[in-house]
Structure formats: structure tokens, C-alpha cells
Design an enzyme around this catalytic site. Structure first.
Site, PDB file in Angstrom:
ATOM      1  N   VAL A  82       0.854  -1.184   0.000  1.00  0.00           N
ATOM      2  CA  VAL A  82       0.000   0.000   0.000  1.00  0.00           C
ATOM      3  C   VAL A  82       0.889   1.233   0.000  1.00  0.00           C
ATOM      4  O   VAL A  82       1.713   1.410   0.903  1.00  0.00           O
ATOM      5  CB  VAL A  82      -0.901   0.002   1.247  1.00  0.00           C
ATOM      6  CG1 VAL A  82      -1.844   1.200   1.224  1.00  0.00           C
ATOM      7  CG2 VAL A  82      -1.659  -1.296   1.360  1.00  0.00           C
ATOM      8  N   LYS A  83       0.703   2.064  -1.018  1.00  0.00           N
ATOM      9  CA  LYS A  83       1.499   3.280  -1.112  1.00  0.00           C
ATOM     10  C   LYS A  83       0.750   4.397  -0.384  1.00  0.00           C
ATOM     11  O   LYS A  83      -0.436   4.637  -0.655  1.00  0.00           O
ATOM     12  CB  LYS A  83       1.647   3.650  -2.591  1.00  0.00           C
ATOM     13  CG  LYS A  83       3.023   4.135  -2.977  1.00  0.00           C
ATOM     14  CD  LYS A  83       3.065   4.333  -4.493  1.00  0.00           C
ATOM     15  CE  LYS A  83       4.426   4.770  -4.939  1.00  0.00           C
ATOM     16  NZ  LYS A  83       4.436   5.188  -6.342  1.00  0.00           N
ATOM     17  N   LEU A  84       1.436   5.062   0.538  1.00  0.00           N
ATOM     18  CA  LEU A  84       0.825   6.167   1.270  1.00  0.00           C
ATOM     19  C   LEU A  84       1.705   7.405   1.124  1.00  0.00           C
ATOM     20  O   LEU A  84       2.928   7.306   1.237  1.00  0.00           O
ATOM     21  CB  LEU A  84       0.708   5.821   2.765  1.00  0.00           C
ATOM     22  CG  LEU A  84      -0.138   4.598   3.140  1.00  0.00           C
ATOM     23  CD1 LEU A  84      -0.084   4.372   4.653  1.00  0.00           C
ATOM     24  CD2 LEU A  84      -1.584   4.773   2.680  1.00  0.00           C
TER      25      LEU A  84
END
Ligand code: G3P
Length: 215
Positions: A82-84
Site C-alpha cells: 500500500v502506497k501512502l
């Protein structure tokens, strides 16, 4: 150094994956929009092509929303991370998601300080943006080098993805500095394959081979 491709284009991913040099894929909302697709469909297709980490970006700006999106995205395939975008809410979300065994790639990193905090929160990857710092007259490779030095000092196992790569020299710099990964656009990967002297050498060898056959 591991090589990721920075694109959401399925044909490009297939082609580069076929070369046997691809370790993973990063996408971002701009790359997804360019392909006129939706994130979930796109990363699902990518997971059928590449057996390695695939970044999918959450769009919420609060920790609660990031965690919810992150949990959903992680269910698409075990290779999804998950890219945040780096911010206080992302640090909180990273802590929770990583404690649940969900990999996080904290993106839009522009300083070693941000990278250090993201690693402390439990990120599996951090993505320092080299090219976008160059764009504003700062030295992206210097920031990358400082980040690698800090992580080495403390044996931090978060992997550093050199991102916002704009030309082959950025890739060379990332490798010389010791970034774990470079995420590279398709056209730059293609440029890395060829060299005018290689092409010239092939032409000469083929011509000599033809001449030898006739004599
Ligand atoms: O994936 C994020 C990053 O690589 C973006 O690159 O060229 O838009 O700064 P760029």
C-alpha cells in the site's frame, strides 16, 4: 539493485517482465489515470504478470481511511503493498497496517528525515523522489545518498526505492549510492539496454560474418 518498473501500462510491464530483469512494479494515481483504468483492475492484472512487490496507492488523507483502503488493496494479491503519501496520518496508518503484516510504501519522500520516520513507523519501502528535487534546483541524489547513509548507520531494513527517475544517470547514481531498488519508467529501461557502440559492433560482426561466408 532491484529493478522495478514505474508504470501502470500492462503491455510495457509484459515486455519488460519478459526480459527476465524485473523485480516489481510501482504505480501512482497519475500513472493509473494515464492508462484510463481503475486501480484495482490494473494491479490485479499486474499481479498476474509479475511475481514481486506491486505498489497501489491509497487516496484517503486520514489514517482511518488509509487503513481501510490499505486492508482492501492488500486483499487483491499477496504481492500488493500500500502506497501512502508521507504525512502524519500516513505514519499512523503505516504503524497499524505494518502491525497487521500489510506492506507499506511511503511515497513522496523528499528528505532523509521523512524516510527515517516512515521506517520507524514500520514501512517496508520508502520512495525518495530524486527527479522532482532536481526540478526545484536541489540535488536529488544527495538526498538519496543521505537516506542510504542513515539507514545503514542503524541497520534499518526498510528498503529504499529511488523514485522519480528521469534518465539513465539517475539509475547509475542510485546504484552507486546503494539504493536497494530503482523504480524506472519504461523509456529509460529501454535506453539502458542499448548503446550506439553495441549497435555498431553488431553491425560490423554481421557484415564480417557475411563476407567470410562468401569468401
Ligand atoms: O512513482 C512515483 C515517481 O516515480 C514519479 O516520478 O517523474 O512523476 O516525478 P515523476
Amino acid at each position: 539493485m532491484k529493478i522495478f518498473i514505474d508504470t501502470a501500462n500492462i503491455e510495457m510491464i509484459k515486455e519488460i517482465s519478459g526480459l527476465g530483469i524485473l523485480d516489481g512494479v510501482t504505480t501512482n494515481p497519475s500513472l493509473i489515470a494515464k492508462e484510463k483504468t481503475d486501480l484495482r483492475t490494473c494491479v490485479k492484472k499486474i499481479s498476474e504478470i509479475v511475481d514481486g512487490p506491486i505498489s497501489a496507492e491509497a487516496m484517503s488523507m486520514d489514517a482511518e481511511g488509509m487503513i481501510k483502503e490499505g486492508r482492501e488493496l492488500s486483499l487483491i494479491h499477496e504481492n500488493i503493498n500500500v502506497k501512502l503519501p508521507m504525512c502524519a496520518e500516513a505514519l499512523k496508518a503505516t504503524k497499524t497496517l505494518s502491525s497487521e503484516g500489510i506492506d507499506v510504501n511511503v511515497t513522496l519522500i523528499f528528505s532523509p528525515h521523512q524516510a527515517l520516520l516512515a521506517a520507524k513507523a514500520g514501512a517496508r519501502f520508502v520512495s525518495p523522489f530524486v527527479g522532482r528535487l532536481d526540478d526545484i534546483g536541489q540535488v536529488g541524489s544527495e538526498m538519496l545518498s543521505q537516506t542510504v547513509a542513515v539507514f545503514r548507520n542503524y541497520d534499518i531494513d526498510t528498503e529504499i526505492i529511488a523514485a522519480s527517475i528521469r534518465h539513465p544517470v539517475h539509475v547509475l547514481e542510485a546504484a552507486m549510492i546503494g539504493a536497494h531498488i530503482a523504480t524506472i519508467p519504461y523509456d529509460i529501461l529501454k535506453k539502458m539496454i542499448s548503446h550506439p557502440k553495441t549497435d555498431e559492433g553488431i553491425r560490423l560482426f554481421l557484415a564480417d560474418h557475411e563476407r567470410a561466408k562468401k569468401s
